[in-house]
Scaffold this motif. Sequence first.
Motif, PDB file in Angstrom:
ATOM      1  N   ASN A  23       0.821  -1.213   0.000  1.00 25.58           N
ATOM      2  CA  ASN A  23       0.000   0.000   0.000  1.00 25.58           C
ATOM      3  C   ASN A  23       0.853   1.260   0.000  1.00 25.58           C
ATOM      4  O   ASN A  23       0.476   2.266  -0.607  1.00 25.58           O
ATOM      5  CB  ASN A  23      -0.947   0.005   1.197  1.00 25.58           C
ATOM      6  CG  ASN A  23      -2.148  -0.875   0.971  1.00 25.58           C
ATOM      7  OD1 ASN A  23      -2.714  -0.870  -0.106  1.00 25.58           O
ATOM      8  ND2 ASN A  23      -2.512  -1.636   1.972  1.00 25.58           N
ATOM      9  N   LEU A  24       2.002   1.223   0.670  1.00 25.03           N
ATOM     10  CA  LEU A  24       2.902   2.372   0.682  1.00 25.03           C
ATOM     11  C   LEU A  24       3.387   2.675  -0.725  1.00 25.03           C
ATOM     12  O   LEU A  24       3.387   3.829  -1.165  1.00 25.03           O
ATOM     13  CB  LEU A  24       4.089   2.094   1.607  1.00 25.03           C
ATOM     14  CG  LEU A  24       5.169   3.167   1.653  1.00 25.03           C
ATOM     15  CD1 LEU A  24       4.651   4.402   2.386  1.00 25.03           C
ATOM     16  CD2 LEU A  24       6.406   2.636   2.330  1.00 25.03           C
ATOM     17  N   THR A  59       1.996   1.821  -3.620  1.00 24.47           N
ATOM     18  CA  THR A  59       0.917   2.302  -4.481  1.00 24.47           C
ATOM     19  C   THR A  59       0.391   3.661  -4.043  1.00 24.47           C
ATOM     20  O   THR A  59      -0.177   4.393  -4.853  1.00 24.47           O
ATOM     21  CB  THR A  59      -0.247   1.293  -4.530  1.00 24.47           C
ATOM     22  OG1 THR A  59      -0.751   1.084  -3.215  1.00 24.47           O
ATOM     23  CG2 THR A  59       0.198  -0.025  -5.118  1.00 24.47           C
ATOM     24  N   GLY A  60       0.586   4.038  -2.794  1.00 27.84           N
ATOM     25  CA  GLY A  60       0.142   5.338  -2.320  1.00 27.84           C
ATOM     26  C   GLY A  60       1.123   6.458  -2.618  1.00 27.84           C
ATOM     27  O   GLY A  60       0.724   7.591  -2.893  1.00 27.84           O
ATOM     28  N   VAL A  61       2.412   6.150  -2.595  1.00 25.07           N
ATOM     29  CA  VAL A  61       3.443   7.170  -2.799  1.00 25.07           C
ATOM     30  C   VAL A  61       3.689   7.421  -4.289  1.00 25.07           C
ATOM     31  O   VAL A  61       3.990   8.547  -4.692  1.00 25.07           O
ATOM     32  CB  VAL A  61       4.744   6.759  -2.079  1.00 25.07           C
ATOM     33  CG1 VAL A  61       5.901   7.652  -2.446  1.00 25.07           C
ATOM     34  CG2 VAL A  61       4.537   6.782  -0.579  1.00 25.07           C
TER      35      VAL A  61
END
Length: 73
Positions: free
Chosen positions: A51-52, A54-56
């Motif tokens: 998730n990190l 894909t979020g960043v």
Amino acid sequence: MLDALAPNFAILLLGRAIQGLGTGIALPLMFNIILEQVAADKIGLMMGFGNLITGVAPALGPTFGGLVINNLG
């Protein structure tokens, strides 16, 4: 490569659509691989890393693109 060499907006848009399809396939596969291959006590950590990333990426991508455009023209 298609987007890097796009001579007009229509080809650029086609390239972005292809990228979107690839991402739509890759993200669920990534989480499926995490759930199937990672030890039970590390699943939360690995899902967090997924998730990190894909979020960043949506924040860093345009920033990097802007730097390239400003420096290379």
